[in-house]
Design an enzyme around this catalytic site. Structure first.
Site, short mmCIF file in Angstrom:
data_model
loop_
_atom_site.label_atom_id
_atom_site.label_comp_id
_atom_site.label_asym_id
_atom_site.label_seq_id
_atom_site.Cartn_x
_atom_site.Cartn_y
_atom_site.Cartn_z
N GLN A 202 -4.06 -7.64 -4.63
CA GLN A 202 -4.77 -6.65 -3.82
C GLN A 202 -4.87 -5.37 -4.63
O GLN A 202 -3.90 -4.62 -4.77
CB GLN A 202 -4.05 -6.44 -2.50
CG GLN A 202 -3.84 -7.72 -1.70
CD GLN A 202 -5.16 -8.32 -1.21
OE1 GLN A 202 -5.79 -7.81 -0.30
NE2 GLN A 202 -5.57 -9.43 -1.82
N ARG A 222 -3.53 -2.66 2.17
CA ARG A 222 -4.39 -2.14 1.11
C ARG A 222 -5.59 -3.07 0.92
O ARG A 222 -5.56 -4.25 1.28
CB ARG A 222 -3.64 -1.96 -0.20
CG ARG A 222 -3.16 -3.22 -0.84
CD ARG A 222 -2.19 -2.97 -2.02
NE ARG A 222 -2.59 -1.86 -2.84
CZ ARG A 222 -1.99 -0.66 -2.82
NH1 ARG A 222 -0.96 -0.46 -2.02
NH2 ARG A 222 -2.40 0.31 -3.61
N ALA A 243 -6.01 -5.00 8.78
CA ALA A 243 -6.04 -5.83 7.58
C ALA A 243 -6.82 -5.18 6.45
O ALA A 243 -7.42 -4.11 6.61
CB ALA A 243 -6.64 -7.20 7.92
N HIS A 244 -6.83 -5.86 5.30
CA HIS A 244 -7.44 -5.27 4.10
C HIS A 244 -8.94 -5.04 4.26
O HIS A 244 -9.67 -5.82 4.86
CB HIS A 244 -7.15 -6.11 2.86
CG HIS A 244 -7.60 -7.54 2.92
ND1 HIS A 244 -7.29 -8.45 1.94
CD2 HIS A 244 -8.32 -8.23 3.84
CE1 HIS A 244 -7.80 -9.62 2.24
NE2 HIS A 244 -8.43 -9.51 3.39
N ASN A 245 -9.37 -3.91 3.71
CA ASN A 245 -10.78 -3.50 3.66
C ASN A 245 -11.41 -3.22 5.01
O ASN A 245 -12.64 -3.16 5.13
CB ASN A 245 -11.61 -4.53 2.89
CG ASN A 245 -11.16 -4.65 1.44
OD1 ASN A 245 -10.63 -5.67 1.04
ND2 ASN A 245 -11.35 -3.59 0.67
#
Length: 348
Positions: A202, A222, A243-245
């Site tokens: 990540q 991240r 969660a990511h993004n």
């Protein structure tokens, strides 16, 4: 910890409210209508609590003009009593930042020599601050909090005890991060490989913009490549998973135990009820209100109120409802056959 008292007149000036009664009356704090005493100020924001107004022991009550005639004690007249209460709550906040003249760095803190601390930064016991970190003036880092390499924290931001900030996280000014929050942990990124899982590194970060509040034990992952972004003025309750993004738009509020899957974009001024789930790679428009325990599996492109699930029933009624639910496909097929038969008969 003791707090100063304020006269009713002083509080009225802060709120731009009207005093009805004794403006010199001294107020020592805030309390509910039911549990206040004769030195405390209460408020009436919800009509459901109006029944307590006549019997309250409060020294004064914040009311709007419609409820004023029912208030039998001193009053501060304000058209938005809840906002007025929120404003005055800061006067008696036991968790307020210490007086800036007392800000210190605790000797047990471990701070990398390359870290830069602004003026009047409070670093409490057991804090660890990594390489290349920058913390602006007036901020507080609570006991046993860990800040990874290359993080940036804006002015007047408060991190409570036991916060974990991974490397490369940016936090704006005037933010409040409660205990147990984890910022910048790895997103849930894995690729299937011969029946096993290959971890995807990540490589993005987390950006928390100004005036964001994040509740206890909330986790924000991240990004995989780009950053996960929490925009200005967002408020997140306890135990939320981001969660990511994911990107959460300005002034959106999310209640406890909600979960947002990767790469979903949530608009501005949204309200998401507790224990809601939002699937990944979706877009939620500005001004969407999602009621509690809703599961969102498609993008919501128009503002409005959205719900899923069913209301609570007795177990016996719920079992009957589920039994009927399982028959819906058969019932739908039967209706289609009946409609077709009626159309055929009408055409004859």
């Amino acid at each position: 910890m003791s707090f100063r008292t304020y006269t009713l007149g002083e509080l009225a000036e802060i709120l731009d409210a009207e005093v009805r009664g004794d403006a010199s009356l001294e107020i020592s704090g805030l309390a509910t209508l039911q549990n206040s005493n004769n030195t405390q100020l209460s408020f009436l924001a919800n009509p459901a609590y109006e029944k307590y107004l006549s019997d309250t022991k409060a020294a004064a009550v914040i009311v709007n003009s419609k409820s004023l005639e029912k208030c039998l004690t001193n009053a501060l007249v304000h058209e938005n009593p809840y906002m007025a209460y929120a404003t005055l709550s800061h006067l008696w906040d036991k968790n307020s930042l210490k007086d800036k003249s007392t800000f210190t760095v605790h000797p047990s803190a471990i701070i990398h020599p390359t870290a830069k601390l602004g003026s009047q930064v409070q670093i409490e016991a057991g804090v660890v601050i990594g390489e290349g970190v920058a913390i602006d003036s007036g901020s507080l880092i609570g006991a046993n909090t860990v800040i990874g390499d290359d993080c940036v924290i804006g002015e007047n931001t408060r991190l409570s005890a036991n916060v974990s900030v991974y490397h490369g996280v940016s936090i704006g000014k005037n933010c409040i991060i409660h205990s147990g929050v984890v910022l910048g942990s790895d997103g849930f990124g894995f690729a299937p490989l011969n029946g096993e899982w290959l971890k995807i590194s990540q490589l993005g970060g987390v950006v928390i913009e100004d005036s964001v509040e994040i509740g206890a034990n909330t986790t924000i992952d991240r990004g995989a490549l780009d950053n996960t972004v929490i925009e200005k003025g967002v408020i997140l309750d306890n135990q939320i998973q981001v969660a990511h993004n994911v990107r959460i738009g300005q002034n959106t509020a999310i209640a406890a135990c909600s979960a947002i899957a990767g790469s979903t974009v949530i608009g501005k001024n949204c309200i998401i009820g507790g224990a809601s789930g939002i699937a990944g790679h979706l877009t939620i428009a500005d001004g969407v209100h999602i009621t509690a325990m809703t599961m969102v599996i498609k993008s919501l492109t128009e503002p409005g109120v959205y719900s899923s699930g069913t209301g609570v029933q007795t177990n016996a009624k719920w079992r009957k409802s589920i039994a009927r639910l399982r028959q819906l496909d058969k019932m739908a097929d039967r209706i289609k056959r009946l409609e077709l038969a009626m159309k055929t008969k009408a055409a004859e």
